[in-house]
Design an enzyme around this catalytic site. Structure first.
Site, PDB file in Angstrom:
ATOM      1  N   HIS A 160      35.927  49.532  52.962  1.00  0.00           N
ATOM      2  CA  HIS A 160      36.205  49.502  54.398  1.00  0.00           C
ATOM      3  C   HIS A 160      37.694  49.626  54.721  1.00  0.00           C
ATOM      4  O   HIS A 160      38.057  49.928  55.845  1.00  0.00           O
ATOM      5  CB  HIS A 160      35.575  48.262  55.063  1.00  0.00           C
ATOM      6  CG  HIS A 160      36.365  47.006  54.870  1.00  0.00           C
ATOM      7  ND1 HIS A 160      36.279  46.244  53.752  1.00  0.00           N
ATOM      8  CD2 HIS A 160      37.264  46.386  55.666  1.00  0.00           C
ATOM      9  CE1 HIS A 160      37.088  45.200  53.848  1.00  0.00           C
ATOM     10  NE2 HIS A 160      37.695  45.264  55.011  1.00  0.00           N
ATOM     11  N   HIS A 194      40.217  48.120  47.154  1.00  0.00           N
ATOM     12  CA  HIS A 194      41.101  48.185  48.331  1.00  0.00           C
ATOM     13  C   HIS A 194      42.565  48.453  47.948  1.00  0.00           C
ATOM     14  O   HIS A 194      43.214  49.333  48.508  1.00  0.00           O
ATOM     15  CB  HIS A 194      41.067  46.872  49.115  1.00  0.00           C
ATOM     16  CG  HIS A 194      39.707  46.490  49.634  1.00  0.00           C
ATOM     17  ND1 HIS A 194      38.769  47.407  50.014  1.00  0.00           N
ATOM     18  CD2 HIS A 194      39.139  45.272  49.854  1.00  0.00           C
ATOM     19  CE1 HIS A 194      37.679  46.774  50.442  1.00  0.00           C
ATOM     20  NE2 HIS A 194      37.876  45.474  50.344  1.00  0.00           N
TER      21      HIS A 194
HETATM   22  C1  BG6 Z   1      36.310  42.340  51.522  1.00  0.00           C
HETATM   23  C2  BG6 Z   1      36.341  41.249  50.501  1.00  0.00           C
HETATM   24  O1  BG6 Z   1      36.040  43.573  50.926  1.00  0.00           O
HETATM   25  O2  BG6 Z   1      37.580  42.400  52.156  1.00  0.00           O
HETATM   26  C3  BG6 Z   1      36.691  39.925  51.137  1.00  0.00           C
HETATM   27  O3  BG6 Z   1      35.067  41.167  49.883  1.00  0.00           O
HETATM   28  C4  BG6 Z   1      37.957  40.019  51.931  1.00  0.00           C
HETATM   29  O4  BG6 Z   1      36.802  38.901  50.170  1.00  0.00           O
HETATM   30  C5  BG6 Z   1      37.917  41.216  52.861  1.00  0.00           C
HETATM   31  O5  BG6 Z   1      38.079  38.835  52.689  1.00  0.00           O
HETATM   32  C6  BG6 Z   1      39.250  41.471  53.520  1.00  0.00           C
HETATM   33  O6  BG6 Z   1      39.090  42.500  54.453  1.00  0.00           O
HETATM   34  P1  BG6 Z   1      39.904  42.523  55.798  1.00  0.00           P
HETATM   35  O7  BG6 Z   1      39.498  43.779  56.468  1.00  0.00           O
HETATM   36  O8  BG6 Z   1      39.528  41.295  56.560  1.00  0.00           O
HETATM   37  O9  BG6 Z   1      41.333  42.502  55.369  1.00  0.00           O
END
Ligand code: BG6
Length: 513
Positions: A191, A253
């Site tokens: 994401h 990520h």
């Molecule tokens: C997710 C993880 O992919 O990303 C989580 O599984 C994390 O542990 C999250 O909290 C963080 O995403 P964002 O968009 O809130 O920075």
């Protein structure tokens, strides 16, 4: 060259495996509601939540309604809109790990198809525990729900991260998916790539002429990427303790962020050419020996800490966490990219739970001037920094030296700042909405291709192996701090981590704990 516009199908059923799970209620349903509100869903559309919990359509809808109220941003919830949207949401209670129950799924889909005149267009979204990622495609294939041809409708499958537990399991998953689906039907979601500010890294680099000539080992000293959070594992203990920060954040990520900063400009922004460049970055990650890993990778786990007047539990005392868990909640590492552009430039990446703030940012440190003609009051030169603030306070800051007014030539660090607020529209743009819409459009550019996932694992897998050694240190850090002190040791030449504050222009300061 711009891409041709893609079009959405006239009708579609989105099947969410893990329909009663956390991600569905926090992210997927709110994002779909936003798309509904903006008129961006196919004209005839339904969601089918699938899971083991014993909901019916009638009990599932109010459950999701409560989540919409809770997780949508302030002012976005509208009761009558929510009711309209939820009237096309259904639930099927089956065990997705049991192939014998997929006949029921076929029947339910056929009945929804009849209701909304859908010719069998399905997108499957896997939002289940990763242990089911191998079963579901096999079971879908066993009842023919994978087949996409002129007689069936479109069939796509979205798989949440982490894709694989290590290199071998990622390769095995790829084999399973590729035997049930074609690569163009596969959408491995990360994401972070749906975030506007992450996509803007490409605009910053490739829609401007001034940065690219400086964007290499000739002018860049080091790059820091930080993605930290000020919360623990909350209700996800069971998942997290099996996963840890490396699999949860770093292999996907953070690797993506490194790729966007380091990649060569793709000839065209499309699924093949963009993803080719991502893969090339992963191919250039300099492999680490066990000695390198011990020197350059620090893992940590949060311990009990008093922070902002609240006593926070140690990770090991959280719900569903083993009392002797050695799962990491923090990772910091230094990696190198062995190619012409980046040879010798360290990339420092860091992630952690229970840190002082929630922030994701990239700091590009430029080399200092070769000759120090002007200095700040403490005699230091002021190297330039470009800070890309992914979240929150989305924006970009360029730090440079300016002459202090008055006699003499003392210089001071000042900032030029761009804030995303100036462009409007960011609040409504949620990463999941963007990616769900892209999947409906059939645009897989912002999804991870099979070779990228394997290439990334090839680099991170030895770290997981090294961590299995009993003597590999796992450092504790009190909840609410910037991680184990040992993480400072991986930064060269007396530099230190940039610990960001909420206020963009004050990002040199430590946050108040
Ligand atoms: C997710 C993880 O992919 O990303 C989580 O599984 C994390 O542990 C999250 O909290 C963080 O995403 P964002 O968009 O809130 O920075």
């Amino acid at each position: 060259m711009l891409q041709k516009p893609l079009s959405k199908p006239e009708s579609l059923v989105l099947v969410i495996f893990g329909g009663s799970g956390d991600l569905t209620k926090r992210k997927l349903i709110p994002s779909l509601y936003q798309l509904f509100k903006q008129g961006k869903l196919p004209r005839r559309f339904a969601v089918l939540g699938v899971g083991r919990s014993a909901y019916t359509d009638e009990t599932y809808r109010p459950h999701l309604d409560t989540s919409l109220e809770k997780y949508l941003a302030r002012g976005e919830y509208d009761a009558s809109m929510a009711e309209q949207f939820l009237s096309s949401v259904y639930y099927l209670s089956i065990d997705p790990s049991d192939g014998a129950q997929y006949g029921e799924l076929c029947e339910r889909l056929s009945s929804i198809d009849r209701e909304i005149s859908n010719p069998g267009n399905y997108i499957y979204y896997l939002s289940t525990p990763p242990s089911l990622y191998g079963d579901i495609p096999r079971h879908l294939a066993s009842v023919g729900l994978n087949v996409e041809d002129e007689t069936t409708g479109l069939r796509r499958i979205v798989i949440e991260k982490p894709f694989g537990y290590d290199l071998a399991s990622a390769e095995e998953l790829n084999r399973i998916y590729q035997s049930a689906f074609e690569e163009h039907q596969l959408y491995r979601i990360d994401h972070f790539l749906g975030k506007e500010t992450v996509q803007d890294i490409m605009a910053l680099r490739f829609a401007n002429g001034i940065f690219e000539p400086l964007w290499s080992r000739n002018y860049i000293d080091r790059v820091e990427i930080t993605a930290v959070e000020n919360m623990g594992v909350e209700s996800r203990g069971g998942f997290y303790d099996e996963t840890g920060a490396l699999r949860d954040m770093v292999q996907n990520h953070l690797a993506q962020l490194v790729a966007l900063v380091a990649m060569e400009p793709p000839v065209q922004f499309n699924a093949d050419l963009f993803r080719n460049e991502v893969v090339k970055v992963y191919q250039s990650f300099s492999p680490m020996s066990e000695t390198d890993i011990r020197e350059r990778v620090i893992r940590g786990q949060y311990t009990e800490g008093e922070w902002k007047g609240i006593n926070h539990l140690a990770y090991r005392d959280e719900d569903k966490i083993a009392a002797d868990s050695r799962t990491e909640t923090f990772v910091a590492m230094k990696l190198y990219i062995d190619n012409w552009r980046w040879h010798g430039v360290p990339f420092y990446i860091r992630t952690g739970k229970m840190m002082p703030t929630k922030v994701t940012e990239i700091v590009v440190h430029f080399k200092p001037t070769p000759h120090k003609m002007f200095a700040s009051s403490d005699g230091r030169s002021i190297p330039n920094q470009l800070i890309i603030r992914i979240q929150p306070d989305e924006g970009i800051v360029l730090k440079f030296a300016a002459k202090m007014p008055g006699s003499g030539f003392e210089v001071k660090k000042v900032s030029m700042e761009f804030s995303y607020d100036q462009l409007g529209g960011l609040a409504s743009g949620d990463a999941y909405s963007r990616l769900l819409e892209d999947c409906m459009l059939g645009d897989s550019t912002l999804f991870t291709r099979s070779d990228a996932v394997e290439m990334s694992w090839r680099f991170f897998d030895p770290i997981i192996k090294a961590w299995q050694e009993e003597d590999f240190p796992l450092y504790g850090y009190p909840a609410g701090t910037w991680g184990p002190k040992q993480s400072d040791s991986i930064i060269d030449h007396g530099h230190s981590w940039t610990n960001p504050c909420k206020n963009l222009t004050n990002s040199d300061l430590y946050c108040e704990l």
